[in-house]
Design a protein around this motif. Structure first.
Motif, PDB file in Angstrom:
ATOM      1  N   ARG A  13      50.489  17.844  44.698  1.00 52.59           N
ATOM      2  CA  ARG A  13      50.484  18.113  46.144  1.00 52.59           C
ATOM      3  C   ARG A  13      50.002  16.895  46.919  1.00 52.59           C
ATOM      4  NH1 ARG A  13      48.517  23.265  44.909  1.00 52.59           N
ATOM      5  NH2 ARG A  13      46.406  22.659  45.450  1.00 52.59           N
ATOM      6  N   LYS A  38      59.029  20.356  46.700  1.00 55.57           N
ATOM      7  CA  LYS A  38      58.626  20.880  45.395  1.00 55.57           C
ATOM      8  C   LYS A  38      57.215  20.423  45.038  1.00 55.57           C
ATOM      9  CE  LYS A  38      62.855  20.982  42.920  1.00 55.57           C
ATOM     10  NZ  LYS A  38      63.632  20.455  41.835  1.00 55.57           N
ATOM     11  N   MET A  68      54.603  22.190  47.240  1.00 52.60           N
ATOM     12  CA  MET A  68      54.413  23.606  46.919  1.00 52.60           C
ATOM     13  C   MET A  68      53.866  23.818  45.502  1.00 52.60           C
ATOM     14  SD  MET A  68      55.172  24.922  49.751  1.00 52.60           S
ATOM     15  CE  MET A  68      55.308  26.676  49.464  1.00 52.60           C
ATOM     16  N   SER A  69      53.664  22.748  44.771  1.00 52.43           N
ATOM     17  CA  SER A  69      53.191  22.833  43.393  1.00 52.43           C
ATOM     18  C   SER A  69      51.787  23.438  43.317  1.00 52.43           C
ATOM     19  CB  SER A  69      53.177  21.431  42.780  1.00 52.43           C
ATOM     20  OG  SER A  69      52.522  21.454  41.534  1.00 52.43           O
ATOM     21  N   ASP A  70      51.530  24.103  42.201  1.00 52.63           N
ATOM     22  CA  ASP A  70      50.181  24.616  41.948  1.00 52.63           C
ATOM     23  C   ASP A  70      49.226  23.500  41.540  1.00 52.63           C
ATOM     24  OD1 ASP A  70      50.966  27.208  42.492  1.00 52.63           O
ATOM     25  OD2 ASP A  70      51.417  27.685  40.392  1.00 52.63           O
ATOM     26  N   ASN A  71      49.788  22.366  41.182  1.00 53.12           N
ATOM     27  CA  ASN A  71      49.003  21.224  40.721  1.00 53.12           C
ATOM     28  C   ASN A  71      48.518  20.418  41.934  1.00 53.12           C
ATOM     29  OD1 ASN A  71      48.251  18.628  39.870  1.00 53.12           O
ATOM     30  ND2 ASN A  71      49.569  18.753  38.067  1.00 53.12           N
ATOM     31  N   PRO A  72      47.211  20.383  42.185  1.00 52.28           N
ATOM     32  CA  PRO A  72      46.683  19.662  43.355  1.00 52.28           C
ATOM     33  C   PRO A  72      47.029  18.167  43.344  1.00 52.28           C
ATOM     34  CG  PRO A  72      44.947  20.916  42.257  1.00 52.28           C
ATOM     35  CD  PRO A  72      46.168  21.027  41.411  1.00 52.28           C
TER      36      PRO A  72
END
Length: 121
Positions: A83, A73, A76-80
């Motif tokens: 990640r 999760k 795959m997050s949009d938050n760098p």
């Protein structure tokens, strides 16, 4: 220049070691690889990779499977920032997916299961 010591390993010594089954390559598995092997064994026995988090036979494996889903999760997050915090890699994802690992579990209650059976009837 640094002077190297001459190896005391002679062809004769190599031959003697090999004659008793000495293995020259030592393979050290990471904890991740050990758990992956345990997961493959679990799947062979139970048919899936859905190890309960508090599985009494191997609590570490249950926690590891749970952690893989959490790390996925984050990965795959949009938050760098999220990640970056995940040790998950595309290679690990590929390995887990190759054994039909499910990233998201859909837990169906007993009532929902019976409702589905009734609808199918």
């Amino acid at each position: 220049p640094e002077k190297r010591r001459k190896s005391q390993m002679t062809p004769e010594r190599i031959s003697v070691l090999e004659s008793i089954g000495f293995e020259w390559v030592l393979m050290i598995l990471t904890e991740w690889e050990v758990r992956l092997d345990e997961l493959k064994t679990y799947k062979a026995k139970y048919g899936d990779c859905n190890v309960p988090i508090e599985w009494s036979e191997n609590p570490q494996l249950g926690r590891w499977v749970f952690t893989q889903r959490q790390q996925y999760k984050l990965f795959m997050s949009d938050n760098p920032e999220k990640r970056r915090k995940s040790p998950m890699t595309p290679e690990r994802i590929g390995v887990l997916e190759s054994i039909d690992f499910q990233w998201v579990l859909i837990i169906q209650t007993e009532w929902e299961a019976r409702l589905d059976e009734l609808k199918a009837y």
